[in-house]
Design a protein around this motif. Structure first.
Motif, PDB file in Angstrom:
ATOM      1  N   ARG A 181      77.303  88.577  80.531  1.00  0.00           N
ATOM      2  CA  ARG A 181      77.943  87.257  80.460  1.00  0.00           C
ATOM      3  C   ARG A 181      77.466  86.492  79.231  1.00  0.00           C
ATOM      4  NH1 ARG A 181      76.409  83.995  85.294  1.00  0.00           N
ATOM      5  NH2 ARG A 181      76.796  85.990  86.311  1.00  0.00           N
ATOM      6  N   VAL A 182      76.167  86.553  78.984  1.00  0.00           N
ATOM      7  CA  VAL A 182      75.612  85.826  77.833  1.00  0.00           C
ATOM      8  C   VAL A 182      76.166  86.401  76.523  1.00  0.00           C
ATOM      9  CG1 VAL A 182      73.462  85.495  76.541  1.00  0.00           C
ATOM     10  CG2 VAL A 182      73.535  84.987  78.992  1.00  0.00           C
ATOM     11  N   ALA A 183      76.239  87.749  76.440  1.00  0.00           N
ATOM     12  CA  ALA A 183      76.787  88.382  75.227  1.00  0.00           C
ATOM     13  C   ALA A 183      78.229  87.936  75.006  1.00  0.00           C
ATOM     14  CB  ALA A 183      76.694  89.901  75.343  1.00  0.00           C
ATOM     15  N   ASN A 184      78.999  87.870  76.083  1.00  0.00           N
ATOM     16  CA  ASN A 184      80.386  87.403  75.977  1.00  0.00           C
ATOM     17  C   ASN A 184      80.455  85.940  75.592  1.00  0.00           C
ATOM     18  OD1 ASN A 184      82.807  89.319  76.882  1.00  0.00           O
ATOM     19  ND2 ASN A 184      80.914  90.020  77.825  1.00  0.00           N
ATOM     20  N   ASP A 185      79.608  85.124  76.202  1.00  0.00           N
ATOM     21  CA  ASP A 185      79.592  83.691  75.889  1.00  0.00           C
ATOM     22  C   ASP A 185      79.266  83.455  74.414  1.00  0.00           C
ATOM     23  OD1 ASP A 185      80.196  83.120  78.495  1.00  0.00           O
ATOM     24  OD2 ASP A 185      78.172  82.412  79.030  1.00  0.00           O
ATOM     25  N   GLU A 186      78.462  84.344  73.831  1.00  0.00           N
ATOM     26  CA  GLU A 186      78.076  84.199  72.416  1.00  0.00           C
ATOM     27  C   GLU A 186      79.101  84.846  71.483  1.00  0.00           C
ATOM     28  OE1 GLU A 186      74.543  83.371  70.962  1.00  0.00           O
ATOM     29  OE2 GLU A 186      74.543  82.009  72.680  1.00  0.00           O
ATOM     30  N   GLY A 187      80.188  85.393  72.064  1.00  0.00           N
ATOM     31  CA  GLY A 187      81.278  85.910  71.248  1.00  0.00           C
ATOM     32  C   GLY A 187      81.186  87.378  70.881  1.00  0.00           C
ATOM     33  N   HIS A 188      80.363  88.129  71.605  1.00  0.00           N
ATOM     34  CA  HIS A 188      80.162  89.540  71.256  1.00  0.00           C
ATOM     35  C   HIS A 188      80.810  90.498  72.247  1.00  0.00           C
ATOM     36  CE1 HIS A 188      77.499  88.332  68.052  1.00  0.00           C
ATOM     37  NE2 HIS A 188      76.818  87.589  68.902  1.00  0.00           N
ATOM     38  N   GLY A 189      81.690  89.984  73.092  1.00  0.00           N
ATOM     39  CA  GLY A 189      82.300  90.839  74.102  1.00  0.00           C
ATOM     40  C   GLY A 189      83.133  91.956  73.490  1.00  0.00           C
ATOM     41  N   GLU A 190      83.905  91.607  72.439  1.00  0.00           N
ATOM     42  CA  GLU A 190      84.816  92.586  71.859  1.00  0.00           C
ATOM     43  C   GLU A 190      84.112  93.524  70.895  1.00  0.00           C
ATOM     44  OE1 GLU A 190      89.150  91.788  70.104  1.00  0.00           O
ATOM     45  OE2 GLU A 190      88.590  90.895  72.041  1.00  0.00           O
ATOM     46  N   SER A 191      83.233  92.975  70.054  1.00  0.00           N
ATOM     47  CA  SER A 191      82.566  93.819  69.045  1.00  0.00           C
ATOM     48  C   SER A 191      81.474  94.682  69.678  1.00  0.00           C
ATOM     49  CB  SER A 191      82.008  92.950  67.932  1.00  0.00           C
ATOM     50  OG  SER A 191      81.292  91.874  68.481  1.00  0.00           O
ATOM     51  N   GLY A 192      80.959  94.271  70.801  1.00  0.00           N
ATOM     52  CA  GLY A 192      79.990  95.096  71.522  1.00  0.00           C
ATOM     53  C   GLY A 192      78.566  94.573  71.426  1.00  0.00           C
ATOM     54  N   TYR A 193      77.792  94.978  72.361  1.00  0.00           N
ATOM     55  CA  TYR A 193      76.387  94.547  72.441  1.00  0.00           C
ATOM     56  C   TYR A 193      75.612  95.655  73.129  1.00  0.00           C
ATOM     57  CZ  TYR A 193      78.108  93.445  77.117  1.00  0.00           C
ATOM     58  OH  TYR A 193      78.698  93.531  78.349  1.00  0.00           O
ATOM     59  N   ARG A 194      74.304  95.587  73.001  1.00  0.00           N
ATOM     60  CA  ARG A 194      73.454  96.622  73.591  1.00  0.00           C
ATOM     61  C   ARG A 194      72.439  95.982  74.522  1.00  0.00           C
ATOM     62  NH1 ARG A 194      71.115 100.964  69.601  1.00  0.00           N
ATOM     63  NH2 ARG A 194      73.322 101.550  69.688  1.00  0.00           N
ATOM     64  N   THR A 195      72.287  96.571  75.711  1.00  0.00           N
ATOM     65  CA  THR A 195      71.251  96.141  76.652  1.00  0.00           C
ATOM     66  C   THR A 195      70.189  97.232  76.692  1.00  0.00           C
ATOM     67  OG1 THR A 195      72.621  97.046  78.419  1.00  0.00           O
ATOM     68  CG2 THR A 195      72.709  94.683  78.097  1.00  0.00           C
ATOM     69  N   VAL A 196      68.938  96.816  76.600  1.00  0.00           N
ATOM     70  CA  VAL A 196      67.814  97.759  76.509  1.00  0.00           C
ATOM     71  C   VAL A 196      66.688  97.299  77.422  1.00  0.00           C
ATOM     72  CG1 VAL A 196      66.026  98.698  74.968  1.00  0.00           C
ATOM     73  CG2 VAL A 196      68.328  98.294  74.082  1.00  0.00           C
ATOM     74  N   ILE A 197      66.097  98.242  78.139  1.00  0.00           N
ATOM     75  CA  ILE A 197      64.867  97.963  78.893  1.00  0.00           C
ATOM     76  C   ILE A 197      63.816  98.958  78.410  1.00  0.00           C
ATOM     77  CG2 ILE A 197      63.757  97.843  81.156  1.00  0.00           C
ATOM     78  CD1 ILE A 197      66.527  97.378  82.403  1.00  0.00           C
ATOM     79  N   ASN A 198      62.809  98.479  77.721  1.00  0.00           N
ATOM     80  CA  ASN A 198      61.700  99.338  77.302  1.00  0.00           C
ATOM     81  C   ASN A 198      60.732  99.458  78.477  1.00  0.00           C
ATOM     82  OD1 ASN A 198      62.684  99.565  74.632  1.00  0.00           O
ATOM     83  ND2 ASN A 198      61.745  97.604  74.087  1.00  0.00           N
ATOM     84  N   THR A 199      60.386 100.676  78.823  1.00  0.00           N
ATOM     85  CA  THR A 199      59.501 100.900  79.973  1.00  0.00           C
ATOM     86  C   THR A 199      58.286 101.699  79.527  1.00  0.00           C
ATOM     87  OG1 THR A 199      61.408 100.871  81.453  1.00  0.00           O
ATOM     88  CG2 THR A 199      59.359 101.784  82.335  1.00  0.00           C
TER      89      THR A 199
END
Ligand code: 5GP
Ligand code: ZN
Length: 116
Positions: free
Chosen positions: A72-90
């Motif tokens: 939702r935050v990525a979309n709100d910031e305008g990156h829904g169409e161009s894409g975004y990456r979610t990462v969890i470093n463990t």
């Protein structure tokens, strides 16, 4: 309730200042202090879990919520169409430096695969 020696528990408690992009009863979202992309957010659960490895079956709804808030935050910031990456470093070997579970959300530049 938070762990006073944990940086993100202190941000959740408000004892370390941060700009909140989103807040709800289960998590908050802040901008990373050392951004690795034009948009670099951290989705942080209010509850202290050391890492994804610490999550149990009872945490599955929370994990899903963190990912959906990141989207939702990525979309709100305008990156829904161009894409975004979610990462969890463990774990330290995977780049985790703050041992309070969090989801990175990165966007705004070409993101290479495989990651470093
Ligand atoms: P990790 O390396 O554990 O996956 O991610 C921790 C992230 O927290 C890093 O990207 C780091 O830049 C960020 N970080 C560390 N300290 C602070 C802080 O005080 N404020 C904010 N906003 N980000 C922080
Ligand atoms: Zn914590």
């Amino acid at each position: 309730m938070g762990n006073e020696s944990c940086l993100f528990c202190r941000i959740v408690a408000g004892t370390i200042p941060a700009e909140f992009v989103h807040q709800d009863e289960r998590c908050l979202v802040i901008r990373d202090i050392n951004p690795q992309a034009p948009m670099h957010m951290l989705v942080i659960p209010r509850e202290h879990l050391e890492s994804l490895d610490d999550a149990a079956q009872k945490d599955e709804p929370l994990l899903g919520h963190l990912l959906r808030v990141g989207a939702r935050v990525a979309n709100d910031e305008g990156h829904g169409e161009s894409g975004y990456r979610t990462v969890i470093n463990t774990g330290a070997g995977a780049g985790q430096s703050v041992f309070h579970l969090h989801v990175h959300v990165l966007a705004g530049r070409a993101l290479n695969w495989p990651p470093g």
